[in-house]
Scaffold this motif. Structure first.
Motif, mmCIF file in Angstrom:
data_model
loop_
_atom_site.group_PDB
_atom_site.id
_atom_site.type_symbol
_atom_site.label_atom_id
_atom_site.label_comp_id
_atom_site.label_asym_id
_atom_site.label_seq_id
_atom_site.Cartn_x
_atom_site.Cartn_y
_atom_site.Cartn_z
ATOM 1 N N THR A 1 4.125 -1.153 -10.139
ATOM 2 C CA THR A 1 3.710 0.014 -11.069
ATOM 3 C C THR A 1 4.225 -0.385 -12.460
ATOM 4 O O THR A 1 3.491 -0.143 -13.505
ATOM 5 N N TYR B 1 2.742 -3.486 -13.847
ATOM 6 C CA TYR B 1 1.216 -2.867 -13.934
ATOM 7 C C TYR B 1 1.158 -2.242 -15.338
ATOM 8 O O TYR B 1 0.620 -2.704 -16.614
ATOM 9 N N ALA C 1 -3.647 4.370 -2.689
ATOM 10 C CA ALA C 1 -2.233 4.179 -3.333
ATOM 11 C C ALA C 1 -2.529 3.967 -4.838
ATOM 12 O O ALA C 1 -3.336 3.885 -5.387
ATOM 13 N N ASP C 2 -1.336 4.362 -5.322
ATOM 14 C CA ASP C 2 -1.354 4.272 -6.846
ATOM 15 C C ASP C 2 -0.719 3.175 -7.511
ATOM 16 O O ASP C 2 0.010 2.529 -6.611
ATOM 17 N N PRO C 3 -1.136 2.557 -8.672
ATOM 18 C CA PRO C 3 -2.152 3.064 -9.439
ATOM 19 C C PRO C 3 -3.535 2.823 -9.047
ATOM 20 O O PRO C 3 -3.649 1.683 -8.564
ATOM 21 N N GLY D 1 0.852 -1.246 0.014
ATOM 22 C CA GLY D 1 -0.155 -0.114 0.089
ATOM 23 C C GLY D 1 0.898 1.279 0.059
ATOM 24 O O GLY D 1 0.320 2.405 0.093
ATOM 25 N N GLY D 2 1.992 1.124 -0.322
ATOM 26 C CA GLY D 2 3.033 2.384 0.001
ATOM 27 C C GLY D 2 3.438 2.793 -1.461
ATOM 28 O O GLY D 2 4.323 3.793 -1.429
ATOM 29 N N THR D 3 2.663 2.613 -2.382
ATOM 30 C CA THR D 3 3.438 3.065 -3.833
ATOM 31 C C THR D 3 2.972 4.349 -3.791
ATOM 32 O O THR D 3 1.970 4.987 -3.305
ATOM 33 N N ASP D 4 3.811 5.486 -4.252
ATOM 34 C CA ASP D 4 3.848 6.887 -3.901
ATOM 35 C C ASP D 4 4.319 7.550 -5.188
ATOM 36 O O ASP D 4 5.451 7.531 -5.786
ATOM 37 N N ASN D 5 3.208 7.858 -5.973
ATOM 38 C CA ASN D 5 3.321 8.453 -7.451
ATOM 39 C C ASN D 5 4.221 7.523 -8.264
ATOM 40 O O ASN D 5 5.160 8.044 -8.986
ATOM 41 N N GLY D 6 4.114 6.078 -8.028
ATOM 42 C CA GLY D 6 4.799 5.399 -8.771
ATOM 43 C C GLY D 6 6.289 5.157 -8.593
ATOM 44 O O GLY D 6 7.046 4.307 -9.219
ATOM 45 N N ASN E 1 -5.716 -0.376 0.717
ATOM 46 C CA ASN E 1 -5.369 1.007 0.539
ATOM 47 C C ASN E 1 -6.034 1.537 -0.660
ATOM 48 O O ASN E 1 -5.574 1.283 -1.734
ATOM 49 N N GLY F 1 1.158 6.903 0.517
ATOM 50 C CA GLY F 1 -0.026 5.944 0.336
ATOM 51 C C GLY F 1 -1.159 6.782 1.165
ATOM 52 O O GLY F 1 -1.958 6.361 1.193
#
Lengths: 216, 311
Positions: A179, A182, B168-170, A161-166, B165, B240
């Motif tokens: 990312t 994906y 979070a992205d994407p 859950g920690g992806t931060d703008n890619g 979450n 996130g």
């Protein structure tokens, strides 16, 4: 080309490792460490200079073409006298080279470098680890990008859950592996691969230490 | 869906009530009083209390032992378990340990990266990931089997949860990821703290479009802000986390001494709004080091008194 990627050990650590060892023979390598500027001709010369200033006697220096190659043993023989005179060998190659040399000589070896990973030069002066040689390759289902290596947690079932703008939450300079995966799978029209449940990894695929004998 | 475990939380959710959970972080020492005091403050206002597992990778009293303290007080614990620190042998062993104390809820997480904590040079494990941990617990419970295939005597009876979450992205990956966790066997979800209600509602809609709200209980994560400073920190420093500018503006718009109260107001209003969202099955109120406010939040949000279900 894939390289063994290294970094010079801090000066204090080298000083500590060489404490009480006054005569030193320095060995570098013409392959990976030359490319990373950690153990080629210029670095070996600079090390000689530094250690001389600190009062060490340098009995000789040698930059072998490929330290991890079996032929290295032959080259070392040519420098037998200078090597014999030394209390220790300071070896500015990756750990493969250090161990190859150590196995052929009855001398204490001091590694001058830390070996970080086996990686690829992805841009000029930039090296990236892209395979950890885990022994159970899953990149056929991740668009050719390895999450075991490229995700900081080695997650195989999608991103945390920690992806931060890619980018990865722990390093803004590193892309989030999932990312990238994906985006690649989307481009290839294979997002169905994201749904695949990857079972617990088989760490027996790469028992440590690794050993393989090719059967005829 | 019939009840599968003796978990009180499961019974409340399956009976169609809105569930309420909260969390307590264990102390950085061996005195259990800290955990008991926190639990005492909120025990009557929640159905179960999560105990975090070395959150933010800072070494603390272990989650399992803290859960046992709750259990001995007659409070229902949710054992949080991260895959960062233990391999599959240790995880299965701890699950059995929890089950031996009749701990009936578990939250399966990957865990914060160790570089955030007090042992950044430590090795992470991630022998399993959260998805695999979900499936592992379900298999241990439903089939009575260890991962290696052997039978378990007296299998654990654990209601299985995980995190999600929505922010979070994407973004487009997030609902499919929820679906994947459901396919792996998760039964309840506690979400990341929600401040961007519009985005959360959009995520819920996408989940409903796939019928996921009928397959899993979604507890919306709520954390009251203590100050505008905390809101800015969460926005800028916590990966996130989605904190809209309006929230910061609203908190900054009141004098500093009034900001905690305003933070509670925002939280209560958010719960009241999200209660009406189809598929929201309850709330996970994480009042970080501010547990004493949980009763007020629950009462003002109309989540008190808690339903009584037959044990």
């Amino acid at each position: 080309m894939i390289r063994s990627v290294t970094q010079q050990k801090p000066e204090q650590e080298i000083d500590r490792l060489l404490k009480g060892l006054d005569r030193v023979f320095i060995i570098g390598c013409g392959t990976c460490v030359t490319l990373t500027h950690t153990g080629g001709e210029p670095e070996v010369s600079a090390m000689k200079e530094t250690l001389t200033q600190k009062g060490k006697l340098i009995t000789g220096t040698l930059v072998v073409p490929v330290a991890c190659d079996n032929l290295t043993g032959e080259m070392l023989k040519e420098f037998g006298k200078q090597i014999d005179q030394a209390d220790a060998l300071l070896i500015m190659t990756c750990a493969f080279g250090v161990q190859n040399i150590a196995s052929q000589l009855k001398k204490m070896v001091i590694p001058g470098l830390n070996t970080l990973f086996i990686g690829k030069e992805t841009a000029f002066g930039e090296f990236n680890e892209i395979c950890t040689q885990c022994g159970t390759c899953i990149i056929g289902e991740t668009g050719g990008i390895c999450p075991v290596t490229s995700c900081h947690k080695g997650l195989v079932n999608g991103p945390c859950g920690g992806t931060d703008n890619g980018k990865c939450e722990i390093d803004k300079n590193k892309d989030c592996a999932w990312t990238l995966i994906y985006n690649r799978l989307k481009e290839l029209g294979r997002l169905d691969c994201m749904r695949k449940y990857q079972p617990p990894r088989n760490h027996l695929g790469e028992p440590t230490p690794g050993k393989l004998r090719i059967e005829n | 869906m019939s009840v599968k475990t003796p978990s009180k939380l499961e019974k409340i959710l399956r009976a169609g009530h809105l569930g309420v959970t909260s969390e307590c972080g264990p102390p950085r020492g061996s005195d259990p009083e800290a955990i008991k005091e926190k639990a005492e403050l909120i025990r009557n206002h929640v159905d179960a209390i999560n105990i975090t597992d070395n959150q933010t990778s800072v070494t603390r009293l272990c989650s399992l032992a803290s859960c046992i303290h709750l259990k001995l007080m007659g409070v229902e614990p949710v054992l949080q378990m991260v895959t960062r620190d233990r391999n599959r042998i240790a995880l299965q062993s701890d699950i059995l340990g929890a089950a031996s104390f009749d701990i009936h809820n578990m939250l399966c997480l990957s865990g914060d990266h160790q570089s955030f904590g007090d042992c950044p040079q430590g090795q992470n494990v991630h022998d399993l990931d959260s998805m695999q941990l979900i499936q592992l617990v379900r298999r241990m419970r439903d089939e009575g089997k260890f991962l290696g295939g052997d039978d378990i005597k007296r299998p654990p009876k654990i209601f299985v949860g995980a995190a999600a979450n929505p922010f979070a992205d994407p973004f487009e990956i997030r609902v499919p990821r929820l679906a994947k966790k459901i396919a792996a066997g998760v039964e309840f979800i506690q979400t990341q703290c929600i401040y961007n209600l519009d985005k959360f509602e959009e995520w819920m809609k996408l989940a409903r479009d796939r019928g996921l709200h009928e397959k899993v209980f979604i507890l919306a994560g709520m954390t009251p802000m203590k100050s505008a400073g905390m809101a800015r920190y969460m926005k800028n420093r916590v990966p996130g986390m989605d904190v809209p500018d309006e929230v910061i503006k609203r908190l900054s718009g009141v004098p500093k001494e009034k900001q905690p109260e305003e933070g509670i107001n925002i939280c209560v209003e958010a719960i009241q709004r999200l209660k009406e969202v189809e598929g929201v099955s309850g709330f996970h109120i994480m009042a970080i080091e501010w547990e004493e406010k949980v009763p007020e939040i629950a009462e003002r949000s109309g989540l008190y008194p808690r339903p009584v279900v037959e044990g």
